[in-house]
Design a protein around this motif. Structure first.
Motif, PDB file in Angstrom:
ATOM      1  N   THR A 258      36.744  43.549  37.466  1.00  0.00           N
ATOM      2  CA  THR A 258      37.402  43.040  38.669  1.00  0.00           C
ATOM      3  C   THR A 258      38.909  43.234  38.580  1.00  0.00           C
ATOM      4  O   THR A 258      39.558  43.653  39.553  1.00  0.00           O
ATOM      5  N   ALA A 259      39.493  42.927  37.430  1.00  0.00           N
ATOM      6  CA  ALA A 259      40.946  43.054  37.253  1.00  0.00           C
ATOM      7  C   ALA A 259      41.410  44.488  37.470  1.00  0.00           C
ATOM      8  O   ALA A 259      42.518  44.728  37.976  1.00  0.00           O
ATOM      9  N   GLU A 260      40.561  45.435  37.123  1.00  0.00           N
ATOM     10  CA  GLU A 260      40.931  46.848  37.270  1.00  0.00           C
ATOM     11  C   GLU A 260      40.933  47.308  38.724  1.00  0.00           C
ATOM     12  O   GLU A 260      41.431  48.384  39.032  1.00  0.00           O
ATOM     13  N   ASN A 261      40.397  46.483  39.624  1.00  0.00           N
ATOM     14  CA  ASN A 261      40.392  46.826  41.053  1.00  0.00           C
ATOM     15  C   ASN A 261      41.703  46.466  41.748  1.00  0.00           C
ATOM     16  O   ASN A 261      41.873  46.778  42.926  1.00  0.00           O
ATOM     17  N   TYR A 262      42.602  45.805  41.021  1.00  0.00           N
ATOM     18  CA  TYR A 262      43.841  45.332  41.638  1.00  0.00           C
ATOM     19  C   TYR A 262      45.052  46.102  41.102  1.00  0.00           C
ATOM     20  O   TYR A 262      45.026  46.619  39.984  1.00  0.00           O
ATOM     21  N   PRO A 263      46.111  46.178  41.916  1.00  0.00           N
ATOM     22  CA  PRO A 263      47.317  46.875  41.465  1.00  0.00           C
ATOM     23  C   PRO A 263      47.887  46.241  40.197  1.00  0.00           C
ATOM     24  O   PRO A 263      47.813  45.024  40.006  1.00  0.00           O
ATOM     25  N   ILE A 264      48.439  47.062  39.330  1.00  0.00           N
ATOM     26  CA  ILE A 264      49.080  46.558  38.115  1.00  0.00           C
ATOM     27  C   ILE A 264      50.358  45.810  38.507  1.00  0.00           C
ATOM     28  O   ILE A 264      51.121  46.253  39.354  1.00  0.00           O
ATOM     29  N   SER A 265      50.551  44.646  37.899  1.00  0.00           N
ATOM     30  CA  SER A 265      51.721  43.833  38.226  1.00  0.00           C
ATOM     31  C   SER A 265      52.476  43.466  36.956  1.00  0.00           C
ATOM     32  O   SER A 265      51.878  43.111  35.935  1.00  0.00           O
ATOM     33  N   GLU A 266      53.806  43.534  37.026  1.00  0.00           N
ATOM     34  CA  GLU A 266      54.637  43.145  35.878  1.00  0.00           C
ATOM     35  C   GLU A 266      54.740  41.628  35.769  1.00  0.00           C
ATOM     36  O   GLU A 266      55.232  41.100  34.758  1.00  0.00           O
ATOM     37  N   TYR A 267      54.269  40.911  36.799  1.00  0.00           N
ATOM     38  CA  TYR A 267      54.415  39.457  36.814  1.00  0.00           C
ATOM     39  C   TYR A 267      53.140  38.721  36.405  1.00  0.00           C
ATOM     40  O   TYR A 267      53.172  37.514  36.166  1.00  0.00           O
ATOM     41  N   TYR A 268      51.995  39.431  36.367  1.00  0.00           N
ATOM     42  CA  TYR A 268      50.729  38.764  36.072  1.00  0.00           C
ATOM     43  C   TYR A 268      49.908  39.531  35.036  1.00  0.00           C
ATOM     44  O   TYR A 268      49.910  40.763  35.033  1.00  0.00           O
ATOM     45  N   ASP A 269      49.222  38.768  34.203  1.00  0.00           N
ATOM     46  CA  ASP A 269      48.110  39.310  33.424  1.00  0.00           C
ATOM     47  C   ASP A 269      46.873  39.015  34.267  1.00  0.00           C
ATOM     48  O   ASP A 269      46.362  37.887  34.273  1.00  0.00           O
ATOM     49  N   THR A 270      46.405  40.008  34.998  1.00  0.00           N
ATOM     50  CA  THR A 270      45.386  39.787  36.020  1.00  0.00           C
ATOM     51  C   THR A 270      44.135  39.133  35.451  1.00  0.00           C
ATOM     52  O   THR A 270      43.580  38.199  36.057  1.00  0.00           O
ATOM     53  N   LYS A 271      43.660  39.575  34.286  1.00  0.00           N
ATOM     54  CA  LYS A 271      42.443  38.999  33.689  1.00  0.00           C
ATOM     55  C   LYS A 271      42.640  37.509  33.413  1.00  0.00           C
ATOM     56  O   LYS A 271      41.746  36.699  33.645  1.00  0.00           O
ATOM     57  N   GLU A 272      43.812  37.143  32.934  1.00  0.00           N
ATOM     58  CA  GLU A 272      44.077  35.736  32.621  1.00  0.00           C
ATOM     59  C   GLU A 272      44.182  34.899  33.892  1.00  0.00           C
ATOM     60  O   GLU A 272      43.636  33.792  33.967  1.00  0.00           O
ATOM     61  N   VAL A 273      44.857  35.438  34.914  1.00  0.00           N
ATOM     62  CA  VAL A 273      45.026  34.701  36.167  1.00  0.00           C
ATOM     63  C   VAL A 273      43.680  34.452  36.838  1.00  0.00           C
ATOM     64  O   VAL A 273      43.439  33.379  37.405  1.00  0.00           O
ATOM     65  N   LEU A 274      42.774  35.436  36.772  1.00  0.00           N
ATOM     66  CA  LEU A 274      41.468  35.312  37.423  1.00  0.00           C
ATOM     67  C   LEU A 274      40.673  34.102  36.940  1.00  0.00           C
ATOM     68  O   LEU A 274      39.868  33.544  37.689  1.00  0.00           O
ATOM     69  N   THR A 275      40.879  33.698  35.711  1.00  0.00           N
ATOM     70  CA  THR A 275      40.122  32.561  35.173  1.00  0.00           C
ATOM     71  C   THR A 275      40.897  31.242  35.246  1.00  0.00           C
ATOM     72  O   THR A 275      40.350  30.190  34.915  1.00  0.00           O
ATOM     73  N   SER A 276      42.147  31.290  35.682  1.00  0.00           N
ATOM     74  CA  SER A 276      42.966  30.072  35.696  1.00  0.00           C
ATOM     75  C   SER A 276      43.334  29.601  37.100  1.00  0.00           C
ATOM     76  O   SER A 276      43.984  28.568  37.258  1.00  0.00           O
ATOM     77  N   LEU A 277      42.932  30.335  38.131  1.00  0.00           N
ATOM     78  CA  LEU A 277      43.229  29.932  39.508  1.00  0.00           C
ATOM     79  C   LEU A 277      42.507  28.633  39.857  1.00  0.00           C
ATOM     80  O   LEU A 277      41.364  28.407  39.453  1.00  0.00           O
ATOM     81  N   GLY A 278      43.172  27.789  40.637  1.00  0.00           N
ATOM     82  CA  GLY A 278      42.563  26.540  41.088  1.00  0.00           C
ATOM     83  C   GLY A 278      41.872  26.708  42.428  1.00  0.00           C
ATOM     84  O   GLY A 278      41.890  27.790  43.036  1.00  0.00           O
ATOM     85  N   ILE A 279      41.276  25.626  42.918  1.00  0.00           N
ATOM     86  CA  ILE A 279      40.610  25.666  44.224  1.00  0.00           C
ATOM     87  C   ILE A 279      41.657  25.901  45.310  1.00  0.00           C
ATOM     88  O   ILE A 279      42.719  25.270  45.330  1.00  0.00           O
TER      89      ILE A 279
END
Length: 502
Positions: free
Chosen positions: A361-382
């Motif tokens: 899933t993380a590989e489907n999103y643009p690379i960002s210098e501000y986020y570790d996409t894999k980490e953010v995906l599991t830490s988002l709230g409701i």
């Protein structure tokens, strides 16, 4: 310039737009909401399709509700698939609460509570505008795709449609189609063979079994008249707001064949009906397909190819398709690659398979210098999600973890009294809910067979009567024949012949 100021400028530049737009919420950095760093999606690119994904309970339905409300406010009609039965509250304003006010203060958008123009629809016997289509409108190709037929069987279906066109036999419901199939290998076999070639009874039998399977999932309620006119999906109310059409599907969750049949027929009808409009300032209609895995999980390759083709082509008609599902991997890659707006809620990593899915899933999103996409995906709230959209030039916007705005309408279902009031005010229920069963192929062929049987019985009786009459006349009215065939006469003749021979 601080890191936060750089990020704010990064978001402002990436999501700036000269045209009209909808606001999803405000960007987040390091878990904090950047008030005023609004995530704006241009109306111009909303026909480029989209995805709303995330684990159960992360807020997918509320995100769908927010987007639908904002589209309606912009005069864009919406069609929602309500499989869980929790979207009818869009017709009533939100009661509000302190948490909603707090969320909107953090985002930097004032909260406004209001209801929206809603039309309740149904594929089954549930209350609402009845959605139907005729077998003829499906056509041989689409019907064959739905039934997952072989090439030979597809040819038989094409011949059946041709026969009905040539003989002006309306194919309205499934009993019409079954009757023609039975006629082709039964009473009308010689007629079919003379004009269209021989049909194998094993092939027609296989097609009949697949139709019966479709009927068992409730398709007999869907096929018939009065056919729904897709133009009624793009209505605007007296205040210039687009209607939000909600199809109640709570009773067909366990019937994916019916669901995919309906969806494919609807998309095909919209594509055939709506005019080409290219890149316009706003879409003509947006469709949200909730629990999208129900379409793809049991679809044949032929059906998937059909869906992929429609997804690629329907954009030029001003139609946007938004798939709502738990994991992006539920959607085939060929379809996923066509989706411009992606709203990704949190994913949960309980197993090795989950971790692998998160990585994909993380590989489907643009690379960002501000986020570790894999980490953010599991830490988002409701009510939080990663958002990536398309700007006015069709370029991907920067990836943004987003605090999403709250729905303006009620986040709950209508009461029975509210629902009945809404249904009572509907002009479409009066238009579509009277069932029509006019003369069609079933009745016409039954009448034809009945006439043929009566004619055959009459001819048989006539031949039998003629035979009996002929026999009586030969013995009673012709005594010469009686004498010539008597045993005495035969013996006398034989005696004379013997004497002559000697």
């Amino acid at each position: 310039m601080s890191d936060k100021e750089k990020f704010f400028a990064h978001i402002e530049k990436g999501y700036s737009t000269k045209g009209d737009f909808i606001t999803m919420g405000a960007a987040m950095l390091d878990g904090q909401t950047m008030t005023g760093a609004h995530i704006k999606v241009p109306l111009k690119t909303l026909n480029r399709h989209g995805l709303i994904a995330g684990a159960t309970g992360t807020g997918k339905t509320k995100t769908l509700q927010v987007i639908a409300e904002n589209l309606s406010d912009k005069g864009i009609p919406v069609l929602l698939m309500d499989l869980k039965g929790d979207l009818s509250g869009i017709a009533q304003p939100s009661p509000g609460n302190p948490k909603i006010e707090e969320r909107h203060q953090a985002i930097g958008i004032p909260f406004e509570a209001k209801g929206f123009p809603v039309e309740i629809m149904s594929l089954s016997e549930q209350n609402g505008v009845r959605l139907r289509a005729t077998v003829s409108e499906f056509g041989p190709t689409l019907l064959s795709r739905i039934l997952d037929l072989t090439v030979t069987q597809e040819g038989i279906v094409a011949v059946v449609f041709k026969y009905c066109d040539d003989h002006k036999l309306p194919l309205l419901d499934l009993k019409d189609f079954k009757k023609v199939l039975q006629y082709a290998t039964g009473e009308g076999r010689k007629e079919f063979q003379a004009s269209y070639g021989r049909m194998s009874t094993s092939s027609t039998g296989s097609i009949l079994r697949k139709i019966i399977e479709l009927e068992q999932q409730g398709a007999d309620l869907f096929f018939g008249e009065k056919s729904f006119d897709v133009e009624d999906l793009v209505r605007i109310d007296e205040n210039g707001r687009g209607y939000i059409n909600i199809i109640r599907l709570t009773d067909i969750q366990d019937r994916p064949k019916l669901f995919s049949t309906f969806m494919l027929s609807l998309l095909a009808e919209i594509y055939a009906t709506f005019p080409e409009q290219g890149d316009s300032e706003k879409p003509e209609l947006i469709l949200f397909i909730d629990e999208a895995h129900l379409i793809f999980s049991q679809a044949s390759k032929a059906l998937l190819d059909q869906i992929e083709s429609i997804v690629k082509l329907i954009r030029s008609k001003g139609i946007g398709l938004y798939f709502v599902t738990q994991n992006p991997t539920d959607v085939p890659e060929a379809v996923l690659s066509q989706l411009g707006l992606k709203v990704q809620h949190a994913l949960r990593a309980f197993t090795a398979k989950d971790r692998k899915a998160i990585k994909l899933t993380a590989e489907n999103y643009p690379i960002s210098e501000y986020y570790d996409t894999k980490e953010v995906l599991t830490s988002l709230g409701i009510g939080e999600a990663l958002v990536s959209a398309l700007d006015e030039k069709g370029r991907p916007t920067p990836l943004a973890a987003t605090m999403l705005r709250a729905p303006m309408s009620r986040m709950d279902v209508l009461t029975d009294t509210e629902l009945q009031s809404l249904l009572g005010a509907s002009s479409l229920i009066k238009k579509y809910n009277d069932e029509v069963d006019r003369e069609s192929a079933y009745e016409i062929l039954n009448e034809k067979i009945e006439k043929a049987e009566k004619q055959a019985e009459k001819e048989k009786a006539s031949r039998s009567t003629a035979g009996r009459s002929s026999g009586r006349r030969s013995t009673r009215m012709n005594p010469v024949v009686k004498v010539l065939t008597s045993a005495t006469f035969i013996r006398g003749v034989l005696g004379v012949l013997k004497k002559v021979i000697r």
